[in-house]
Write an enzyme that holds these catalytic residues in place. Sequence first.
Site, PDB file in Angstrom:
ATOM      1  N   ARG A  52      59.747  37.641  23.790  1.00 38.07           N
ATOM      2  CA  ARG A  52      60.672  37.094  24.792  1.00 38.07           C
ATOM      3  C   ARG A  52      62.046  36.840  24.169  1.00 38.07           C
ATOM      4  NH1 ARG A  52      58.858  31.755  27.852  1.00 38.07           N
ATOM      5  NH2 ARG A  52      59.387  30.830  25.849  1.00 38.07           N
ATOM      6  N   LYS A 147      66.166  33.176  28.424  1.00 36.36           N
ATOM      7  CA  LYS A 147      66.002  31.812  27.904  1.00 36.36           C
ATOM      8  C   LYS A 147      67.266  31.391  27.157  1.00 36.36           C
ATOM      9  CE  LYS A 147      62.360  28.862  25.955  1.00 36.36           C
ATOM     10  NZ  LYS A 147      62.344  27.896  27.054  1.00 36.36           N
TER      11      LYS A 147
HETATM   12  N1  PDD Z   1      60.726  25.115  28.289  1.00 34.85           N
HETATM   13  N2  PDD Z   1      60.453  27.472  32.776  1.00 34.85           N
HETATM   14  C1  PDD Z   1      61.503  26.902  32.166  1.00 34.85           C
HETATM   15  C2  PDD Z   1      62.787  26.769  32.909  1.00 34.85           C
HETATM   16  C3  PDD Z   1      61.371  26.444  30.832  1.00 34.85           C
HETATM   17  O1  PDD Z   1      62.423  25.886  30.215  1.00 34.85           O
HETATM   18  C4  PDD Z   1      60.123  26.579  30.178  1.00 34.85           C
HETATM   19  C5  PDD Z   1      59.915  26.139  28.746  1.00 34.85           C
HETATM   20  C6  PDD Z   1      59.058  27.184  30.869  1.00 34.85           C
HETATM   21  C7  PDD Z   1      57.710  27.388  30.234  1.00 34.85           C
HETATM   22  O2  PDD Z   1      57.774  28.378  29.230  1.00 34.85           O
HETATM   23  P1  PDD Z   1      56.782  28.358  27.986  1.00 34.85           P
HETATM   24  O3  PDD Z   1      55.396  28.334  28.535  1.00 34.85           O
HETATM   25  O4  PDD Z   1      57.097  29.618  27.266  1.00 34.85           O
HETATM   26  O5  PDD Z   1      57.083  27.120  27.181  1.00 34.85           O
HETATM   27  C8  PDD Z   1      59.267  27.622  32.153  1.00 34.85           C
HETATM   28  C9  PDD Z   1      60.680  24.735  26.895  1.00 34.85           C
HETATM   29  C10 PDD Z   1      59.356  24.168  26.485  1.00 34.85           C
HETATM   30  C11 PDD Z   1      61.847  23.815  26.590  1.00 34.85           C
HETATM   31  O6  PDD Z   1      62.941  24.140  27.027  1.00 34.85           O
HETATM   32  O7  PDD Z   1      61.674  22.798  25.904  1.00 34.85           O
END
Ligand code: PDD
Length: 286
Positions: A52, A147
Amino acid sequence: MSRIAYVNGRYLPHRRASVHVEDRGFQFADAVYEVIAVRGGALIDEELHLKRLHRSLGELRIAAPMSDAALKSVIREVLRRNGVADGALYLQISRGAARRDFPFPPGIEPTLVVTAQRRRGPSTKQVEEGVGVVTLPDIRWRRPDIKSVALLPNLLGKQQAREAGAFEAWLVDRDGNVTEGTSSNAWIVTAAGEVVTRQADTSILNGVTRLGLIGLLAREGLTLVERPFSVAEAKTAREAFLTSSTNFILPVVTIDGAPIGNGYPGSVVRRLRQAYEGHVAAQGAA
Ligand code: PDD
């Protein structure tokens, strides 16, 4: 143990760890990041996070600062120097530092920062009793699948949730459908027992926890449906939950103050949390 951060080739105590005032991450949010859960010394689904990361970098045309092999050794060294076996690994890559100007500066070197923190996951109470969410309009830009560190709408939403006594805010698009949480993906279980989450197009971040859980559903004999769901449907769902690297799977028991089902975590979410913990434990043992 004092905390150590990696910044552009150096391991520094946090109080001395900094980037340039003209770093484009600082000035323009021209940067991407990853948060990787660490359990039993293992980086959970590290390859999916790196995949990712490369996608985010590619979409923004930011160069990778080093090879994956080198990045993995930096990540491990940061964990080692911080004595973190259970916690979270944070990494951020910005386009780099240059005199402030909107277009990409030529010949710029990307900035890499890696930090680690000890576990601060959800409380036992939150896992066992579930959490509340509020719904808010999704005011983010149209590429939250990248991200990036441009998280202002996410912070405002999370703050509004906390001020309303809720754990998370579920963001709602113009059609009245839930996109995702401010830092987590959103899920429901229908009366028919189907597990529903929004399809991973450009409207959500494709969570690594989301992907890991999808991989476990068939084994649990559960049917996955990737489609949008409305706030009204979520409020009358049998169960609801959220997923993220920092929380894994958390039951959602109220939406805008209204209880989901009987207001207690349901059997599907409890089963899935257990299955996901198995998925995590298997990596720690490897
Ligand atoms: N956040 N959606 C958003 C907007 C996010 O910021 C996140 C993760 C997720 C979940 O993604 P993952 O399962 O890969 O952690 C979905 C991280 C944890 C953060 O910003 O701290």
